[in-house]
Structure formats: C-alpha cells, structure tokens
Design a protein around this motif. Sequence first.
Motif, PDB file in Angstrom:
ATOM      1  N   VAL A 170      29.528  46.967 -15.326  1.00 40.50           N
ATOM      2  CA  VAL A 170      30.208  48.056 -15.865  1.00 40.50           C
ATOM      3  C   VAL A 170      31.721  47.638 -15.873  1.00 40.50           C
ATOM      4  CG1 VAL A 170      30.866  50.362 -15.914  1.00 40.50           C
ATOM      5  CG2 VAL A 170      28.502  49.627 -15.432  1.00 40.50           C
ATOM      6  N   MET A 171      32.390  47.312 -14.727  1.00 39.08           N
ATOM      7  CA  MET A 171      33.947  46.824 -14.623  1.00 39.08           C
ATOM      8  C   MET A 171      34.253  45.634 -15.459  1.00 39.08           C
ATOM      9  SD  MET A 171      35.040  49.386 -12.901  1.00 39.08           S
ATOM     10  CE  MET A 171      36.623  48.835 -12.764  1.00 39.08           C
ATOM     11  N   ASN A 172      33.257  44.916 -15.515  1.00 40.72           N
ATOM     12  CA  ASN A 172      33.406  43.667 -16.343  1.00 40.72           C
ATOM     13  C   ASN A 172      33.771  44.059 -17.697  1.00 40.72           C
ATOM     14  OD1 ASN A 172      33.309  42.109 -14.063  1.00 40.72           O
ATOM     15  ND2 ASN A 172      31.293  41.514 -14.660  1.00 40.72           N
ATOM     16  N   ALA A 173      32.699  44.868 -18.295  1.00 35.80           N
ATOM     17  CA  ALA A 173      33.013  45.259 -19.576  1.00 35.80           C
ATOM     18  C   ALA A 173      34.098  46.253 -19.819  1.00 35.80           C
ATOM     19  CB  ALA A 173      31.622  46.179 -20.207  1.00 35.80           C
ATOM     20  N   ALA A 174      34.635  47.072 -18.923  1.00 32.01           N
ATOM     21  CA  ALA A 174      35.558  47.953 -18.877  1.00 32.01           C
ATOM     22  C   ALA A 174      36.871  46.874 -19.194  1.00 32.01           C
ATOM     23  CB  ALA A 174      35.718  48.796 -17.641  1.00 32.01           C
ATOM     24  N   GLY A 175      37.013  45.948 -18.394  1.00 29.92           N
ATOM     25  CA  GLY A 175      38.007  44.834 -18.408  1.00 29.92           C
ATOM     26  C   GLY A 175      38.162  44.385 -19.780  1.00 29.92           C
ATOM     27  N   GLY A 176      36.916  44.056 -20.542  1.00 18.72           N
ATOM     28  CA  GLY A 176      36.807  43.457 -21.803  1.00 18.72           C
ATOM     29  C   GLY A 176      37.520  44.398 -22.816  1.00 18.72           C
ATOM     30  N   ILE A 177      37.156  45.769 -22.675  1.00 23.83           N
ATOM     31  CA  ILE A 177      37.479  46.740 -23.542  1.00 23.83           C
ATOM     32  C   ILE A 177      38.952  47.023 -23.209  1.00 23.83           C
ATOM     33  CG2 ILE A 177      37.243  49.258 -24.123  1.00 23.83           C
ATOM     34  CD1 ILE A 177      34.376  49.129 -23.252  1.00 23.83           C
ATOM     35  N   LEU A 178      39.362  46.803 -22.010  1.00 22.94           N
ATOM     36  CA  LEU A 178      40.994  47.154 -21.921  1.00 22.94           C
ATOM     37  C   LEU A 178      41.780  45.941 -22.604  1.00 22.94           C
ATOM     38  CD1 LEU A 178      43.202  48.694 -20.413  1.00 22.94           C
ATOM     39  CD2 LEU A 178      42.836  47.156 -18.357  1.00 22.94           C
ATOM     40  N   GLY A 179      41.159  44.990 -22.421  1.00 23.55           N
ATOM     41  CA  GLY A 179      41.789  43.629 -23.010  1.00 23.55           C
ATOM     42  C   GLY A 179      41.938  43.840 -24.576  1.00 23.55           C
ATOM     43  N   LEU A 180      40.400  44.406 -25.323  1.00 28.28           N
ATOM     44  CA  LEU A 180      40.583  44.555 -26.528  1.00 28.28           C
ATOM     45  C   LEU A 180      41.756  45.571 -26.905  1.00 28.28           C
ATOM     46  CD1 LEU A 180      37.404  44.910 -28.535  1.00 28.28           C
ATOM     47  CD2 LEU A 180      39.319  46.541 -28.783  1.00 28.28           C
ATOM     48  N   VAL A 181      41.788  46.714 -25.995  1.00 32.68           N
ATOM     49  CA  VAL A 181      42.911  47.629 -26.712  1.00 32.68           C
ATOM     50  C   VAL A 181      44.456  47.016 -26.585  1.00 32.68           C
ATOM     51  CG1 VAL A 181      43.737  49.823 -25.767  1.00 32.68           C
ATOM     52  CG2 VAL A 181      41.242  49.571 -25.823  1.00 32.68           C
TER      53      VAL A 181
END
Length: 213
Positions: A170-181
């Motif tokens: 979940v944190m890995n995906a959150a990091g990816g979303i953060l990078g996308l934003v």
Amino acid sequence: MSRDSPAPATGPGPGPGLVISTTPPILSFLVSASTDPHLSKDLQQTASKLSSKSNVPYRAIRALWVASRASTRPQLVKLFSGSGFVFTSPKPREKSEELKARLKELAEMSERNAYAELVKDITPRKDSAPEPFSSYKDQLGFGLHVVVTMFTGYLVGYAAFRALFSHSPVMNAAGGILGLVIGMLVETLIFIIQASRYDLKSSSSTSKLKKDQ
C-alpha cells in the motif's frame, strides 16, 4: 478729311488676342471692308477671311475700323453692340509617362490599403506570434510529454517508497501516486511558464505595432 490715318501696309500683328463673337453689324462691316478700295490688299483679304468666321479677333476689327474712312465706317459703339467675349479653354497639359506610372502605383497602393483595412478583422496578422500548442503536432508532443513525466514520477515514487517500506504494498503504491502527482504539478508549472512567455511576447508585438502606426 476723308480718312483718319494712312492704312497699314500689313494686317494686324501676330496672335489673335481678345476674341469676340460675330454680330450682324460686324459682319456687314467686314463685307464692306473686303471691297473697300481705300484699304490695302492685305486688309481687304483679312476682312474677306473674317467675314466667314463666327468669332473674330478684336485686334483685327479694330485695325480695319481705324484704316477705314470715317464717313463710311460705323460708330465703334454700334459696331460692337451685342457682341460678347469668346474664351477658349487652354489645352490640357499632357502628363509624362513617369507621372502616369507613379499615379497608377499610388492608386494601386491606395486600393490595397483600403482592402486591408476592410478585411483586417477577419484575416490573421502575419506578424503575430503563433499561439502555444496551436498545431496538432504541438498538442501531441505535449500530451506524450505529460504521460512520460507522470509515468516517470510514478516509478520514482514507487521505487522510493519501496526502499523505505519494502514490506508494504500500500505504501509503495502511495509513493507511486505521490510521484505521479508531483510529475503532474511539474507539467502544469511548465505549461504556465510557456503561456506566460507567449502573453508577454504578444503584448510586446502589439505595443511595437501601435508605435509603428
């Protein structure tokens, strides 16, 4: 005293000078003068020629009247009674070929300026700067650039959070979303900068055009 002065040897001087219209008294005087033996041959010929004209030079009539006998010539006031001045228009001045060409060029230039003024609201300015992303190629390039940047940001964020939280998907995906934003924000900032540059350039061009006018 049969005559006022000797008749001149020749007709009136060169140039018609003042021209008057022929009236019946003038015509009668010219006819009688053409056969008057007291006048010289030149004056008789002058009177004969003028008797067939509708307009006659005042100088010639005056010379014939002065040379005629006082007992046979009419009074000067009665002779010119009813006659009027005849004015001739001067010959139009011919325009040189250079002047004609220049006038034609000015007329064509005036027509072009009038046409340009007429259609200025519906035709684009040639010296105006192109709008950002106005072409299909620019739009496609910008779209691909946004996709690549966002994808790259997602990968960077995912990898960073994976290094920090290796056992939390979940944190890995959150990091990816953060990078996308973050990548999206970067692209938005780039777009704003480009639009600002265009507005500044457009304002400068408009100000320069107004100064030239």
